[in-house]
Design a protein around this motif. Sequence first.
Motif, PDB file in Angstrom:
ATOM      1  N   UNK A 178      57.622  56.934  50.866  1.00 49.21           N
ATOM      2  CA  UNK A 178      57.212  58.326  51.111  1.00 49.21           C
ATOM      3  C   UNK A 178      57.134  58.463  52.625  1.00 49.21           C
ATOM      4  N   UNK A 179      57.793  57.761  53.424  1.00 50.43           N
ATOM      5  CA  UNK A 179      57.662  57.774  54.996  1.00 50.43           C
ATOM      6  C   UNK A 179      58.368  59.010  55.617  1.00 50.43           C
ATOM      7  N   UNK A 180      57.700  59.645  56.556  1.00 56.21           N
ATOM      8  CA  UNK A 180      58.274  60.628  57.632  1.00 56.21           C
ATOM      9  C   UNK A 180      59.424  59.829  58.332  1.00 56.21           C
ATOM     10  N   UNK A 181      59.150  58.506  58.396  1.00 53.19           N
ATOM     11  CA  UNK A 181      60.255  57.787  59.349  1.00 53.19           C
ATOM     12  C   UNK A 181      60.884  57.153  58.412  1.00 53.19           C
ATOM     13  N   UNK A 182      62.326  57.984  57.987  1.00 51.83           N
ATOM     14  CA  UNK A 182      63.244  57.439  57.227  1.00 51.83           C
ATOM     15  C   UNK A 182      64.678  57.644  57.743  1.00 51.83           C
ATOM     16  N   UNK A 183      65.596  56.885  57.193  1.00 49.47           N
ATOM     17  CA  UNK A 183      66.906  57.214  57.472  1.00 49.47           C
ATOM     18  C   UNK A 183      67.972  57.257  56.288  1.00 49.47           C
ATOM     19  N   UNK A 184      67.360  58.050  55.254  1.00 53.34           N
ATOM     20  CA  UNK A 184      68.246  58.067  54.048  1.00 53.34           C
ATOM     21  C   UNK A 184      68.926  59.352  53.990  1.00 53.34           C
ATOM     22  N   UNK A 185      69.423  59.628  55.118  1.00 56.38           N
ATOM     23  CA  UNK A 185      70.415  60.676  55.060  1.00 56.38           C
ATOM     24  C   UNK A 185      71.397  60.617  56.228  1.00 56.38           C
ATOM     25  N   UNK A 237      57.020  50.034  61.452  1.00 50.39           N
ATOM     26  CA  UNK A 237      55.874  48.896  61.411  1.00 50.39           C
ATOM     27  C   UNK A 237      55.768  48.283  62.603  1.00 50.39           C
ATOM     28  N   UNK A 238      54.642  47.409  62.657  1.00 52.24           N
ATOM     29  CA  UNK A 238      54.525  46.571  64.115  1.00 52.24           C
ATOM     30  C   UNK A 238      53.580  45.548  63.689  1.00 52.24           C
ATOM     31  N   UNK A 239      52.894  45.026  64.670  1.00 54.55           N
ATOM     32  CA  UNK A 239      51.955  44.058  64.713  1.00 54.55           C
ATOM     33  C   UNK A 239      50.364  44.418  64.779  1.00 54.55           C
ATOM     34  N   UNK A 240      50.273  45.781  65.154  1.00 52.89           N
ATOM     35  CA  UNK A 240      48.882  46.401  65.634  1.00 52.89           C
ATOM     36  C   UNK A 240      48.690  47.466  64.594  1.00 52.89           C
ATOM     37  N   UNK A 241      47.609  47.245  63.695  1.00 51.55           N
ATOM     38  CA  UNK A 241      47.342  48.274  62.808  1.00 51.55           C
ATOM     39  C   UNK A 241      47.346  49.750  63.094  1.00 51.55           C
ATOM     40  N   UNK A 242      47.286  50.246  64.304  1.00 49.61           N
ATOM     41  CA  UNK A 242      47.413  51.262  64.834  1.00 49.61           C
ATOM     42  C   UNK A 242      48.746  52.043  65.179  1.00 49.61           C
ATOM     43  N   UNK A 279      51.151  51.401  62.483  1.00 55.19           N
ATOM     44  CA  UNK A 279      51.321  51.725  61.079  1.00 55.19           C
ATOM     45  C   UNK A 279      50.350  52.832  60.984  1.00 55.19           C
ATOM     46  N   UNK A 280      49.291  53.322  61.456  1.00 54.34           N
ATOM     47  CA  UNK A 280      48.261  54.413  61.085  1.00 54.34           C
ATOM     48  C   UNK A 280      49.235  55.716  61.371  1.00 54.34           C
ATOM     49  N   UNK A 281      50.318  55.813  61.997  1.00 57.37           N
ATOM     50  CA  UNK A 281      50.890  56.839  62.566  1.00 57.37           C
ATOM     51  C   UNK A 281      51.853  57.534  61.495  1.00 57.37           C
ATOM     52  N   UNK A 282      52.295  57.026  60.392  1.00 56.28           N
ATOM     53  CA  UNK A 282      53.073  57.260  59.489  1.00 56.28           C
ATOM     54  C   UNK A 282      53.133  56.199  58.222  1.00 56.28           C
ATOM     55  N   UNK A 283      53.048  56.667  56.929  1.00 54.73           N
ATOM     56  CA  UNK A 283      52.879  55.577  56.022  1.00 54.73           C
ATOM     57  C   UNK A 283      54.191  54.897  55.854  1.00 54.73           C
ATOM     58  N   UNK A 284      53.837  53.358  56.227  1.00 56.88           N
ATOM     59  CA  UNK A 284      55.056  52.482  56.397  1.00 56.88           C
ATOM     60  C   UNK A 284      54.429  51.132  55.620  1.00 56.88           C
ATOM     61  N   UNK A 285      55.177  50.251  55.566  1.00 58.63           N
ATOM     62  CA  UNK A 285      54.653  49.053  55.363  1.00 58.63           C
ATOM     63  C   UNK A 285      54.471  48.124  56.308  1.00 58.63           C
ATOM     64  N   UNK A 310      54.631  52.711  70.964  1.00 54.93           N
ATOM     65  CA  UNK A 310      53.500  53.915  70.603  1.00 54.93           C
ATOM     66  C   UNK A 310      52.407  53.594  71.482  1.00 54.93           C
ATOM     67  N   UNK A 311      51.958  52.260  71.577  1.00 54.45           N
ATOM     68  CA  UNK A 311      50.590  52.091  71.953  1.00 54.45           C
ATOM     69  C   UNK A 311      50.540  51.883  73.661  1.00 54.45           C
ATOM     70  N   UNK A 312      51.553  51.332  73.979  1.00 51.19           N
ATOM     71  CA  UNK A 312      51.203  50.913  75.618  1.00 51.19           C
ATOM     72  C   UNK A 312      52.111  51.794  76.431  1.00 51.19           C
ATOM     73  N   UNK A 313      53.176  52.680  76.161  1.00 47.48           N
ATOM     74  CA  UNK A 313      54.026  53.523  76.667  1.00 47.48           C
ATOM     75  C   UNK A 313      53.744  54.724  76.377  1.00 47.48           C
ATOM     76  N   UNK A 314      52.991  55.131  75.306  1.00 45.68           N
ATOM     77  CA  UNK A 314      53.027  56.612  74.760  1.00 45.68           C
ATOM     78  C   UNK A 314      52.470  57.509  75.996  1.00 45.68           C
ATOM     79  N   UNK A 315      52.949  58.639  76.057  1.00 44.45           N
ATOM     80  CA  UNK A 315      52.690  59.394  77.112  1.00 44.45           C
ATOM     81  C   UNK A 315      51.631  60.454  76.535  1.00 44.45           C
ATOM     82  N   UNK A 316      50.706  61.037  77.503  1.00 45.25           N
ATOM     83  CA  UNK A 316      50.626  60.693  78.889  1.00 45.25           C
ATOM     84  C   UNK A 316      49.455  59.628  79.019  1.00 45.25           C
TER      85      UNK A 316
END
Length: 362
Positions: A51-58, A118-123, A125-131, A176-182
Amino acid sequence: MASSSATSFVLILSFACYLSLPIPITASYNISAVFAFGDSTADAGNNNHVNSFFSSDHLPYGRDLPSHVPRGRFSNGKLSTDYLVDILGIKDFLPAYLDPKLTDNDLLTGASFASGGSGLDKRTTALTPVLDLPTQLDLFEQAFKRIRKLVGEEKARVIVENALFVISAGTNDMLYNAYSFPTRVIELTMSGYQDFLLKNLESVVEKLYRVGARKIAVTGLPPIGCLPIQITVDNIFPSPHWLRRECNDDQNRDSQAYNSKLNSQILPPLQTRLRGAKIGYLNIYKPILDMATNPAKYGFNQTHQGCCGTGLLEIGPLCNVLVPVCLHSSKYLFWDAVHLTQAGYSVLADYFGKTLLTYLIN
């Protein structure tokens, strides 16, 4: 008798010629299965079931698959892991573990536990429900139990020890964490954040080793500054690349620094400490940068924007049936603003086969 001798000679000569032929690539590998972990570069459809917003099932995702039906891969067709299992002669596609159609028998030859976003930093995967990676590892242990139940403890151990494990993660953490703007959400220096990610990656490798993994390929970062979405951000906000669609050299240098640490400071000690294992660095930076800077060499004519929509910002839900899509995706390096086309993924898999794979299987 003479005729019989002649026939025998021809058969012997034919057999000798057969032996002199190149051995098919599938015959030279002794890999039982492939298990993949990480982010969207290896997600075969797991996000369809979380149930992730980040999907490509379309559509238009998956439009160039044999069925022309989107399965949850973030590309127009195959991923590198799909090409890899094909190269190894295992199966045509590496399925998603959460696919309800996946059987216990399917697991004997591998599955993908990766999850887009997904990623190596818990922050991350906190952005959207993913594994996240810990959850992916838990799912693998669940899968291992299913394999043991099917074939028994000894055979299950042999399958896992002779399987190839692929870990592809880290890019989302940087985006997400190093280059996110601003502003960046990380409190560390760039070097410190890289060390933090690599420490978490080291833990993933160790956990896989403890459950039996012995052949492990760890990918580095791509040239993040060449991703269309990053080039677009540079065009929107003041930067040294203002109004020019060029790779961000600073971000590429960050990727190189991360990869250098991974290859020289993280993996060698792991190789020494985890006895009986073979752990290899999969350099994806080099082939992707080469494709981006020498497109004609690979048959591409567009490497700075994706095939889907404008190719500048579209990813996941923004790449959909309502936006235009290029006619010839094989001429594009990127499918959307982050992910490669299957043509690009094919090059990566071929590079893997020609470089790291031989080390891991011998």
